[in-house]
Design an enzyme around this catalytic site. Sequence first.
Site, PDB file in Angstrom:
ATOM      1  N   ARG A  97      36.141  66.886  43.203  1.00 46.83           N
ATOM      2  CA  ARG A  97      37.280  67.145  42.320  1.00 46.83           C
ATOM      3  C   ARG A  97      38.149  65.890  42.218  1.00 46.83           C
ATOM      4  O   ARG A  97      38.608  65.506  41.141  1.00 46.83           O
ATOM      5  CB  ARG A  97      38.143  68.310  42.869  1.00 46.83           C
ATOM      6  CG  ARG A  97      37.489  69.670  42.892  1.00 46.83           C
ATOM      7  CD  ARG A  97      37.251  70.202  41.501  1.00 46.83           C
ATOM      8  NE  ARG A  97      38.446  70.194  40.674  1.00 46.83           N
ATOM      9  CZ  ARG A  97      39.376  71.151  40.677  1.00 46.83           C
ATOM     10  NH1 ARG A  97      39.224  72.220  41.421  1.00 46.83           N
ATOM     11  NH2 ARG A  97      40.436  71.074  39.887  1.00 46.83           N
ATOM     12  N   GLN A 133      37.249  71.573  37.053  1.00 41.87           N
ATOM     13  CA  GLN A 133      36.315  72.096  38.046  1.00 41.87           C
ATOM     14  C   GLN A 133      34.875  71.818  37.611  1.00 41.87           C
ATOM     15  O   GLN A 133      34.057  71.328  38.393  1.00 41.87           O
ATOM     16  CB  GLN A 133      36.543  73.616  38.207  1.00 41.87           C
ATOM     17  CG  GLN A 133      35.617  74.268  39.190  1.00 41.87           C
ATOM     18  CD  GLN A 133      35.876  73.822  40.618  1.00 41.87           C
ATOM     19  OE1 GLN A 133      36.998  73.880  41.099  1.00 41.87           O
ATOM     20  NE2 GLN A 133      34.850  73.350  41.299  1.00 41.87           N
ATOM     21  N   HIS A 155      38.284  76.192  33.069  1.00 44.50           N
ATOM     22  CA  HIS A 155      38.640  75.330  34.210  1.00 44.50           C
ATOM     23  C   HIS A 155      37.760  74.073  34.112  1.00 44.50           C
ATOM     24  O   HIS A 155      36.888  73.838  34.948  1.00 44.50           O
ATOM     25  CB  HIS A 155      38.412  76.091  35.516  1.00 44.50           C
ATOM     26  CG  HIS A 155      39.077  75.492  36.712  1.00 44.50           C
ATOM     27  ND1 HIS A 155      39.896  74.383  36.646  1.00 44.50           N
ATOM     28  CD2 HIS A 155      39.052  75.850  38.035  1.00 44.50           C
ATOM     29  CE1 HIS A 155      40.338  74.099  37.866  1.00 44.50           C
ATOM     30  NE2 HIS A 155      39.830  74.962  38.717  1.00 44.50           N
TER      31      HIS A 155
END
Length: 308
Positions: free
Chosen positions: A295, A136, A133
Amino acid sequence: MLNPIKLANKNFLSSLDTSSEEFLHILEIAKNFKNKKLNIEFKDKVLGLIFDKSSTRTRVSFQVAMSRLSGTTVDLNPTTSQIGRGEPIKDTARVLSRYCDVLAIRTFKHSDLEEYARWSSKPVINALTDLEHPCQALADYMTIKEEFVDFKDVILTFIGDGNNVANSLILYGALLGVEVRIACPKGYEPNDLVINRAKEIYKNKNLLKITNDPFTAVRGANVLYTDVWSSMGEENLKEEKDKDFFGFTIDQNLVRNADKDAIILHCLPAYRAKEITDEAIESKKSRIFEQAENRMHAQQSLLSCLLS
Ligand code: CP
Ligand code: NVA
């Protein structure tokens, strides 16, 4: 004025798809977007979003990031497109990359993401796979940098499942020379390939530590990080994993053993009272909502580099 640079790699599938210099550049651009010191337009550029799994933060932060760049997004999911019918990835990728300028994909198998990237003529971004990820992790290290200014001497302890989030944190940790400690129950260690790759990058610095004892792992740590014990697609393992992870909750007892100025991170969504207590999420040490906000800034920066 600092402007986005074109990244050497076309795609962003892994934390290792950027060099450490590119990574720091992305964070710097993200900071400028956040402080409203930078305004770049990618008018008429289109980001295609393909989400085979649920998402709140990743989907919305990409949509808003693209709109802040004056571009637009199309949001596809398996039930409303032909993806759910089983249209081959190589066909979907070739068609969508003729309409869109960049694609962000959340799916299960990392090899499926790589297949999209192989056939897409436009950059492909990993919006989460079972292996990694990296978007992230970009926001996570941005949040850590906001707090500690640089990464020197930062100790990041991840308590929980050695999953996609842990893997991307480890790889960026290796790239940046950050000490990363993973505390997980036996059998839930991060992916072997990720560990070996990270060790190669760290060279002979012994900065990746994997233990089954959360108390040892948090001693002196500056960042305490956790994620759900059962990831998307593991719903059938929930009962078993809840038992196996007993004692791995970030609570005040564990927090007290970390550095006195330690911060708490969680990628969200969280299961309160499982991997983290409500008290820890709401505590003064928590930077969880700053992390969620980042983010958007980090992905606006990433998009601006990939579209440059
Ligand atoms: N952290 C994260 O990726 O959240 P979403 O699943 O809501 O996108
Ligand atoms: N490890 C979690 C992260 C969610 C953002 C999952 O894959 O479900």
